[in-house]
Structures are given as C-alpha cells and as structure tokens.
Write an enzyme that holds these catalytic residues in place. Sequence first.
Site, short mmCIF file in Angstrom:
data_model
loop_
_atom_site.label_atom_id
_atom_site.label_comp_id
_atom_site.label_asym_id
_atom_site.label_seq_id
_atom_site.Cartn_x
_atom_site.Cartn_y
_atom_site.Cartn_z
N SER A 89 0.80 -1.23 0.00
CA SER A 89 0.00 0.00 0.00
C SER A 89 0.83 1.28 0.00
O SER A 89 0.26 2.37 -0.12
CB SER A 89 -0.97 0.00 1.18
OG SER A 89 -2.08 -0.81 0.91
N LYS A 119 3.33 6.66 4.83
CA LYS A 119 2.35 5.66 4.38
C LYS A 119 2.85 4.28 4.75
O LYS A 119 4.03 3.95 4.56
CB LYS A 119 2.14 5.73 2.86
CG LYS A 119 1.03 4.80 2.37
CD LYS A 119 -0.33 5.31 2.79
CE LYS A 119 -1.45 4.31 2.50
NZ LYS A 119 -1.53 3.25 3.54
N THR A 120 1.95 3.50 5.33
CA THR A 120 2.28 2.12 5.69
C THR A 120 1.89 1.18 4.55
O THR A 120 1.11 1.53 3.66
CB THR A 120 1.54 1.70 6.96
OG1 THR A 120 0.13 1.89 6.75
CG2 THR A 120 2.00 2.49 8.16
N GLY A 121 2.42 -0.02 4.62
CA GLY A 121 2.05 -1.08 3.69
C GLY A 121 2.29 -2.42 4.35
O GLY A 121 3.29 -2.59 5.04
#
Length: 299
Positions: free
Chosen positions: A110, A247-249
Amino acid sequence: MIKKRFLLLFCVLILSLVGCSNDSNKENINRQSDSNQVVVPDGGRETETDSEEDFEDEEDFSIEEVIFDKELQPFFMNYKEGCIVIRYDNTKQGISYHEELSEVQRSPLSTFKILSTIILLEEKIVTDVDQVIPWDGTIYQNESWNANQTLRSAFENSVVWVYKKLLSNVDDDTIANYLDRTNYGNKDISGGEGFWLDSSLKISLKEQIIFLEGLYYNKFNFNQNVIEKVKELMLINQTENYKIYGKTGSSNEGTNLFVGFIESQEDVFFFATYVNEENAGYNVAKEISCNIAESLFLE
C-alpha cells in the site's frame, strides 16, 4: 556529532506521532476483484503529452556503513528480517540498519498508493480527494472498507478495492509511463490487477527514498497542486516546528513497510522501514520505528 544530533531530532519527531502503536490503518489485502467501474468525470482524463526523462538519482544516494547495528538489533531480533534507512537532505547522507536489506526489491504494497494517487489525480480519474466513490455492497473483512469512500478515506484506511477500481480506468501504457517517469523500482506491471500487491511490481527501500525525494521536490514535473494534495493525504502529524508524512504497507504474508519524510525547520528527512514476520501485526514497522526513536531519545 551530526549523526547523534540527527538521531535525536528524528526521535523527537517520531515520538510525537499520535496513536503510534494503535494506528487504524489496517491493510488486510483482499484479493477479490471488482467488476463495477467508477464513472470518469465529465471531460474525461487528460493523457500525458509531454515526454519526461526518467528520474535517475541513485548515484547521489550516499548511505553510511551500518553504525548502530548493536544498538538496534534488539528491536529486530524477534523478526525474520528487519531494516531501517534514514536519509537527511542537506548532506544526502544517512544511517541504516541491515543496509543489505535496503537494496532488495520487494512489493511496495500500500505504499504504492502514494504514486497511484498521483496517477489518479493527474489523469483526472478523480478531480478531488473528497470526491465520493460509491461502494458496491461487497462485504470485506475490514469494516472501514464497507462504505462509500473518497481518496482521502481510501488512502488513510488502505482501501484496496477503491484503488483497483479507479486504476482500471487507466490503461497499462499510461501507468507504465508514470513508472518510467519516476524510475519506480522494477517498473513491472505484468501482474495485472493489483500488480503492486505481492505481485510483479517491486521496489527497494533505497529506491523508495529516492522516489520520495523526487516527489517532495517535484523533480518529476507533476502538477504542483497534485503534489500538494498527495502530501496532504500523507500528513500524519504536525506542530509549529515540524510535519511528519508517511504511508504504511503490509501483507498477510508478513511484509510490513513504513515510508515517508519529515519536514523540520533545519532539514527534510526521508525514511523507510521494513520488517518481515507473519502474525506480527499490520503496523509493526511503524511501531518499531517509534520504539527505536523512544530508546535513543531516552538515552
């Protein structure tokens, strides 16, 4: 001294994250396909007419040898793999833990929503981050996905169905052009729908930081209003002295990422963290970053 001074600043900023260990940005990757198409706004989308040179800046990425290996090992010892890379902009230098892992290309998951949001806004698939995107009634495991969305909510909650549906309105050649333009990892979209989710597209932590730097300074010559909108979506926390963007993923297979940058009055710091461990939680990379910061700050 400059390394210690940077680390202390980094620690103070990260410690200011609200809800660091209980972030609601869960990313249970749902592989169901969406058949409904989102209507393209009146006027259609504008295709790219000006050819842009690829942004290639890897030779400028100066990263020092691992110098805090012993101090950082406890934070990663319970996981199969772990790495953190931090680069400060004034000197183009930085620090890393397990630098060899920072050069391995892996799925962006993501974190690719940073670039895909740019694509959607540049191509006018959506015209505003608060434009309503109708939910088709499909029930997903993540409750936050089961409602009408906007780009703002889809970015915050990593709503995969939104990005799959919207990107289906962009042809492969156009997407490939954006990957070439930003020199994004291996630029491979052969995996089809969801190519950024444990599929064909891969990018290393160092390449993530190079991409973030290009985004921050708009070296890719995107519409500046689009860049500002994406930065707005990435904004996690701010004070009078700094702003934190990220932003995480994550995937069900155990990969967990946290990438972004920090604006301070003195510098801009770009960072990327990777952890691999099944059942470790969706925000483990973010939590480890916060724990590292707290430990170094308290020393």
